[in-house]
Design a protein around this motif. Sequence first.
Motif, PDB file in Angstrom:
ATOM      1  N   ALA A  66       0.840  -1.205   0.000  1.00  0.00           N
ATOM      2  CA  ALA A  66       0.000   0.000   0.000  1.00  0.00           C
ATOM      3  C   ALA A  66       0.868   1.245   0.000  1.00  0.00           C
ATOM      4  O   ALA A  66       1.991   1.221   0.496  1.00  0.00           O
ATOM      5  N   ASP A 113       0.882   4.235   2.128  1.00  0.00           N
ATOM      6  CA  ASP A 113       0.273   4.640   3.399  1.00  0.00           C
ATOM      7  C   ASP A 113       0.168   6.157   3.442  1.00  0.00           C
ATOM      8  O   ASP A 113       1.175   6.865   3.354  1.00  0.00           O
ATOM      9  N   GLY A 149       2.542  -1.589   3.863  1.00  0.00           N
ATOM     10  CA  GLY A 149       2.189  -2.999   3.794  1.00  0.00           C
ATOM     11  C   GLY A 149       3.129  -3.702   4.762  1.00  0.00           C
ATOM     12  O   GLY A 149       4.302  -3.307   4.886  1.00  0.00           O
ATOM     13  N   LYS A 150       2.596  -4.695   5.488  1.00  0.00           N
ATOM     14  CA  LYS A 150       3.354  -5.215   6.628  1.00  0.00           C
ATOM     15  C   LYS A 150       4.743  -5.762   6.256  1.00  0.00           C
ATOM     16  O   LYS A 150       5.727  -5.476   6.929  1.00  0.00           O
ATOM     17  N   ASN A 153       7.117  -2.936   5.463  1.00  0.00           N
ATOM     18  CA  ASN A 153       7.584  -2.280   6.690  1.00  0.00           C
ATOM     19  C   ASN A 153       8.681  -3.104   7.363  1.00  0.00           C
ATOM     20  O   ASN A 153       9.675  -2.561   7.848  1.00  0.00           O
ATOM     21  N   ARG A 202      -2.987  -0.561  -3.748  1.00  0.00           N
ATOM     22  CA  ARG A 202      -3.966   0.256  -3.009  1.00  0.00           C
ATOM     23  C   ARG A 202      -3.345   1.456  -2.276  1.00  0.00           C
ATOM     24  O   ARG A 202      -2.125   1.519  -2.090  1.00  0.00           O
ATOM     25  N   ASN A 214      -3.860   3.178   1.473  1.00  0.00           N
ATOM     26  CA  ASN A 214      -4.479   3.040   2.803  1.00  0.00           C
ATOM     27  C   ASN A 214      -4.306   4.350   3.562  1.00  0.00           C
ATOM     28  O   ASN A 214      -3.229   4.937   3.531  1.00  0.00           O
ATOM     29  N   LYS A 220      -8.178   3.935  10.871  1.00  0.00           N
ATOM     30  CA  LYS A 220      -7.372   3.253   9.847  1.00  0.00           C
ATOM     31  C   LYS A 220      -8.335   2.775   8.759  1.00  0.00           C
ATOM     32  O   LYS A 220      -9.253   1.998   9.024  1.00  0.00           O
ATOM     33  N   GLY A 275       0.861  -9.282   6.191  1.00  0.00           N
ATOM     34  CA  GLY A 275      -0.318  -8.500   5.844  1.00  0.00           C
ATOM     35  C   GLY A 275      -1.427  -9.319   5.238  1.00  0.00           C
ATOM     36  O   GLY A 275      -1.383 -10.547   5.177  1.00  0.00           O
ATOM     37  N   VAL A 307       0.603   2.738  13.981  1.00  0.00           N
ATOM     38  CA  VAL A 307       0.723   2.048  12.688  1.00  0.00           C
ATOM     39  C   VAL A 307       2.153   1.509  12.535  1.00  0.00           C
ATOM     40  O   VAL A 307       3.119   2.250  12.706  1.00  0.00           O
ATOM     41  N   GLY A 308       2.260   0.229  12.231  1.00  0.00           N
ATOM     42  CA  GLY A 308       3.586  -0.362  12.028  1.00  0.00           C
ATOM     43  C   GLY A 308       4.216  -0.902  13.301  1.00  0.00           C
ATOM     44  O   GLY A 308       5.296  -1.507  13.247  1.00  0.00           O
ATOM     45  N   ASP A 323       4.614  -4.649  13.157  1.00  0.00           N
ATOM     46  CA  ASP A 323       5.648  -4.990  12.166  1.00  0.00           C
ATOM     47  C   ASP A 323       7.032  -4.755  12.779  1.00  0.00           C
ATOM     48  O   ASP A 323       7.987  -5.493  12.500  1.00  0.00           O
ATOM     49  N   THR A 380       4.385   4.885   8.717  1.00  0.00           N
ATOM     50  CA  THR A 380       5.385   3.810   8.732  1.00  0.00           C
ATOM     51  C   THR A 380       6.759   4.336   8.330  1.00  0.00           C
ATOM     52  O   THR A 380       7.556   3.615   7.737  1.00  0.00           O
TER      53      THR A 380
END
Length: 305
Positions: free
Chosen positions: A10, A12, A38-39, A42, A89, A91, A102, A134, A242-243, A246, A282
Amino acid sequence: MILTVTPNPAVDHTIHFDEPLQPGVVHRTDDAVFTAGGKGINVAKYVSALDADATASGFLGGHFGKFVRDRLDADGIASDFVTVDADTRLNTTVLAEDGEYKLNHNGPQIRAADVDELVETAQANEPDTLLVGGSLPPGMSLDDVDRLARAGDWQIAVDMGGEYLAELDADYYVCKPNRSELAAATGRTVETEADAIAAAEELHARGFEYVLASLGADGALLVTDSEVLSAPALDVDVVDTVGAGDAVMSGFLAAREHGLSDADALRMGVLTASRVVGVAGTRVPNLEDVLTNETHVEVTTVRSR
Ligand SMILES: O=P(O)(O)OC[C@@]1(O)O[C@H](CO)[C@@H](O)[C@@H]1O
């Protein structure tokens, strides 16, 4: 080398307002950050900042896909993505006076041929550890994750939702559920530390060699074959969370790449998360003190197993 696979990357978009959100009102701000996210991505960013060797992979397409690729290149993060026809995408995280919102898109449609190419890409990279991080975009299934797990001679880590963890079938090296993911993966109520330990031990018994549970302000737990370890969260100013999960996984994996012990891997996970929550979205914070181990994190053995 750690290859991180993000099936659903994504851009972010993190945007901040000094007021509560209200329906029907146009809120305006100058405070917006765009990062490659995206996880798995990250994890590649944080692991690289922790001086371990990481390459980011997954599916990228369209303008947002180009943004992610360019941003990683500019930041010196190695990558090897599969290009897909559909658009990666966007996010959005809204940080407002009344809370953190989120907003995640489900992601682009992936074809079977894209998954085949992803498996070949993973094999060509010959990682020691492969992390899948993710959500899964439409068209990709958990069977595909099990297939990635079995496609090479690597240990496989997963940073995925609890409903996914419950269904995975292959042998997994480590998973990193948070409190709600522990509950979703096991069907248990997870409120206290004892609840979290019981759920994490259940996942360990189901075949995850390490269960690294991130518990937000309550720190993190690590269930291994021989013990249950616990580390408290550090008392730091939080911009957003966020993150953070991760980052816990990144600290753990980087520590293992550096040959550190289970306790040090848990410590490095908690420390990395404490730095990531201090920056917007992130972005990669300064992780110098994580590497030099200057900040003390007390790891305790909750019990031997
Ligand atoms: O929708 P998913 O794949 O579950 O989560 C994606 C995401 O929210 O997770 C990361 C933070 O952990 C962000 O970089 C990204 O936007």
